[in-house]
Design an enzyme around this catalytic site. Structure first.
Site, PDB file in Angstrom:
ATOM      1  CG  HIS A   1      -3.851   2.325  -0.015  1.00  0.00           C
ATOM      2  ND1 HIS A   1      -3.675   1.547  -1.506  1.00  0.00           N
ATOM      3  CD2 HIS A   1      -4.203   1.727   0.774  1.00  0.00           C
ATOM      4  CE1 HIS A   1      -4.235   0.378  -1.043  1.00  0.00           C
ATOM      5  NE2 HIS A   1      -4.440   0.500   0.323  1.00  0.00           N
TER       6      HIS A   1
ATOM      7  CG  ASN B   1      -7.051  -2.221  -1.263  1.00  0.00           C
ATOM      8  OD1 ASN B   1      -5.975  -2.030  -1.907  1.00  0.00           O
ATOM      9  ND2 ASN B   1      -7.076  -2.330   0.174  1.00  0.00           N
TER      10      ASN B   1
ATOM     11  CB  CYS C   1      -0.849   0.078   1.115  1.00  0.00           C
ATOM     12  SG  CYS C   1      -1.569  -1.634   1.451  1.00  0.00           S
TER      13      CYS C   1
END
Lengths: 360, 74
Positions: A267, A297, A120
């Site tokens: 993120h 994600n 991330c």
């Protein structure tokens, strides 16, 4: 926290690449009843995700993004002196995927190439490393390839992760340019949180995944030792603990204030977390970039993919001062203030499986 | 904030009618107490008290009252 300023470096283009296959969360009725799925989708803000098919790797997506970007910029392959690949889903345990990509993209043998293993936070770290190394190189151009195919490391029935993750990679073209605005970076690490977001087996510590059986037996959808384990509440706590301070710190180090940031590109963990974070850190909601709905994600790719997907029209009209913030697995985090110049190229490509690109 | 006030907020979070939960209500009996609302509870405590709750302690809670105590006195 580590603080750094980089001058004389410009980002010329940021391309995203996603696999063609799309999975709708509403269709995942084998894992949850429709009513529950509806509630979940509303909370995490993720309706669909691009998901790789068997045999499709992060590097395949990254290679297509890189080739298209080089072609559109008119940068010959032999003008690249540095290639950095940031991922936690490389082709092999060894060699480094960057070496394979150097060959595949037809980059010169004089090109320095290596991998960075972060998730991330990886894009911000990669950008920081690439910009700094470029300053010390004789050449003037670097390629930063960042992405993950997280869906390949998820247990198929693990409801704690299945609805969240999508696959994507990105290519960022970086060049030396004397009059570019300074970039400011703030980076940090807290490895005490490593166990909360981890693939425990299959590498050096536990090659066969014997000790990881303990985690697998917690029973989330048959998760095995080579599958991703995520403790959502721990991730949430970590984010609240570190990210609001991180954002304030990078703005302060850049000598700016909240008003002088055009776009906040965080993120893309999930919408609930992003919304809570922006409320908590008092960020202007209308300047928060969110692309979760169609991508989910995408780990290390989420920041460049968000720029490529959402900021194109803004960048055609003028420069955009962005605040990037990556945070998660490690725990690792990094933030940067980067002024993207007018005309910075952006685009998102869809990549079909099986089409191995090779430089002409 | 008192325990009663936090209980009200907790009911709002779980989208159950006001007054439907007591301190003695078993969490197992509350269908909307799911993994999403565990995160929601952490956010509620953070927003109300600027305090971090240990997820392991949340997992140990059996009754609504345990969660309220954890929030108010963490």
């Amino acid at each position: 926290m580590a603080i750094a300023r980089v001058s004389g470096i410009n980002v010329a283009g940021i391309y995203g690449a996603v696999p063609t296959q799309v999975v709708e969360n509403a269709s995942m009725t084998s894992l949850a009843p429709p009513e529950e799925l509806k509630k979940l989708v509303k909370s995490i803000g993720i309706e669909r995700r691009h998901v790789v098919q068997e045999g499709q790797c992060t590097s395949d997506l990254a290679a297509d993004a890189a080739q298209a970007l080089l072609a559109d910029l008119g940068w010959p392959a032999d003008s690249i002196d540095l290639l950095i690949f940031v991922s936690q889903t490389g082709d092999y345990q060894l060699p480094a995927t960057a070496c394979l990509l150097q060959d595949r993209l037809g980059l010169p043998k004089s090109c320095a190439s290596f991998d960075i293993g972060l998730g991330c936070s990886g894009y911000v770290y990669g950008l920081w490393v690439a910009c700094n190394l470029l300053r010390s190189l004789a050449g003037s151009r670097a390629l930063l390839l960042v992405g993950d195919t997280s869906t390949s490391i998820l247990a198929p029935a693990d409801r704690t992760v299945q609805f969240l993750f999508g696959d994507a990679a990105s290519a960022t073209a970086i060049e030396r340019k004397a009059d570019a605005e300074d970039m400011t970076f703030v980076l940090g690490t807290d490895g005490s949180g490593a166990k909360h977001l981890i693939v425990p087996g299959g590498a050096g510590r536990d090659r066969r995944g014997a000790t990881a059986d303990e985690q697998a037996s917690r029973g989330d959808g048959g998760r095995g030792p080579r599958d991703l384990f995520m403790d959502g509440p721990q991730v949430f706590n970590f984010t609240l603990r570190e990210v609001p301070a991180l954002v304030n710190s990078v703005i302060q180090e850049a000598g700016l204030n909240m008003e002088s940031i055009d776009k906040f590109v965080f993120h893309q963990a999930n919408e609930y977390l992003l919304d809570y974070l922006s409320r908590r850190a008092k960020l202007p909601a209308d300047r928060m970039v969110k692309i979760l709905r169609n991508y989910g994600n995408t780990s290390s790719a989420s920041i460049p993919l968000a720029i490529a997907d959402a900021l194109g029209p803004d960048l055609e009209a003028g420069s955009v001062r962005t605040l990037l913030a990556g945070f998660g697995v490690g725990w690792s985090w990094g933030s940067a203030v980067v002024n993207l110049a007018e005309g910075t190229l952006t685009r998102v490509l869809e990549v079909a499986p099986g089409a191995l690109t090779r430089a002409a | 904030m008192t325990r009663d006030e936090f209980l009200k907020k907790f009911e709002e979070l779980l989208e159950v009618p006001a007054g439907s939960l007591t301190y003695e209500t078993e969490l197992e009996q509350v269908s909307s107490w799911d993994s999403l609302n565990v995160i929601g509870y952490i956010a509620l405590v953070d927003e109300t008290f600027r305090r971090e709750v240990d997820p392991e302690k949340i997992a140990e809670c059996r009754k609504v009252g345990n969660l309220i105590d954890l929030a108010v006195s963490a």
